[in-house]
Design an enzyme around this catalytic site. Structure first.
Site, PDB file in Angstrom:
ATOM      1  CE  LYS A  83      -4.343   0.669   2.416  1.00  0.00           C
ATOM      2  NZ  LYS A  83      -4.891   0.720   3.776  1.00  0.00           N
TER       3      LYS A  83
HETATM    4  C1  E4P Z   1      -8.087   1.726   3.594  1.00  0.00           C
HETATM    5  O1  E4P Z   1      -7.460   0.790   3.144  1.00  0.00           O
HETATM    6  C2  E4P Z   1      -7.905   2.289   4.932  1.00  0.00           C
HETATM    7  O2  E4P Z   1      -7.241   1.347   5.727  1.00  0.00           O
HETATM    8  C3  E4P Z   1      -9.171   2.603   5.645  1.00  0.00           C
HETATM    9  O3  E4P Z   1     -10.302   2.237   4.903  1.00  0.00           O
HETATM   10  C4  E4P Z   1      -9.235   3.957   6.260  1.00  0.00           C
HETATM   11  O4  E4P Z   1     -10.452   4.119   6.915  1.00  0.00           O
HETATM   12  P1  E4P Z   1     -10.745   5.302   7.945  1.00  0.00           P
HETATM   13  O5  E4P Z   1     -10.978   6.556   7.166  1.00  0.00           O
HETATM   14  O6  E4P Z   1     -11.970   4.863   8.667  1.00  0.00           O
HETATM   15  O7  E4P Z   1      -9.529   5.407   8.821  1.00  0.00           O
END
Ligand code: E4P
Length: 229
Positions: A83
């Site tokens: 990522k």
């Molecule tokens: C995506 O891969 C992120 O890990 C995640 O969806 C972030 O979510 P949040 O905005 O609730 O922290």
């Protein structure tokens, strides 16, 4: 639409992988920071449990560091997707990692123009954060719709992320996202409906009102050879 679980918790993945609905997982530094234990072990265990693409995020600020971290993370397990946060350095790192055959989930994408750049850099997944857009009063469904349209025909897959409630998941599916990553709390909310619970209670009570039916079913089960292979 495939469902990934958005978590850093092995216990949560152990619970929900048993439902048979997960195709992968996403972690991020904030989610892993809440957990006790070695992050590498956590990520490996999640990879095994979901048996599918599992995102692990780089934290370096510059492209060279992102690439080094990305290669190392990819070595943790064959299911790792690296990522990479969106930025010009993130784009350069994405190009390098994907040219080495390492899949990349480009994260923190909030607009169609960013999504186009992520796709051009070769991102396998382009993560659009719905909840965080809604938090600043931007219509996340409208943005996801534009991103899905803009990436039509591209190899990159739009991944709906930052989902805060079941309606986000439904909206992502209706808008044509091929993947959504969903927190455990939201997946559990997706299970429930009062009419389902009521219906199960009614079926059970009606069946029990005929005790001989229970005997018949037990005999059927005991005598069944299906699944005994
Ligand atoms: C995506 O891969 C992120 O890990 C995640 O969806 C972030 O979510 P949040 O905005 O609730 O922290």
């Amino acid at each position: 639409m495939k469902l990934f679980i958005d978590t850093g918790s092995v216990a949560e993945v152990e619970e929900i992988a048993g439902w048979g609905v997960l195709s992968g997982a996403t972690t991020n530094p904030s989610l892993l920071a809440k957990e006790a234990g070695d992050p590498g072990e956590i990520i490996r265990r999640i990879c095994e449990l979901v048996d599918g693409p599992t995102s692990a995020e780089v934290v370096a600020e510059h492209a060279a560091g992102m690439v080094r971290e990305g290669r190392a993370l990819a070595g943790l397990h064959r299911h790792i997707t690296v990522k990479v946060p969106f930025s010009s350095d993130g784009l350069a790192a994405t190009r390098e990692l994907t040219s080495e055959g390492i899949p990349v989930n480009m994260t923190l994408v909030f607009s169609p123009s960013q999504a186009l750049l992520a796709a051009e850099a070769g991102a396998t997944y382009v993560s659009c954060f719905m909840g965080r857009l809604d938090d600043i009063s931007v219509d996340s469904a409208a943005v996801v719709r534009e991103i899905v349209e803009a990436l039509e025909g591209c190899e990159s897959q739009v991944l709906a992320a930052s989902l805060r409630h079941p309606e986000h998941a439904v909206a992502a599916a209706r808008l044509g996202c091929p993947v959504a990553t969903v927190p455990g709390t939201v997946l559990r909310q997706m299970l429930g409906h009062p009419l389902t619970e009521k219906g199960i209670e009614r079926f059970s009570a009606d069946w029990k009102s005929r005790p001989e039916f229970g005997d018949w079913l037990r005999e059927l089960v005991d005598g069944s050879t299906v699944g005994a292979r």
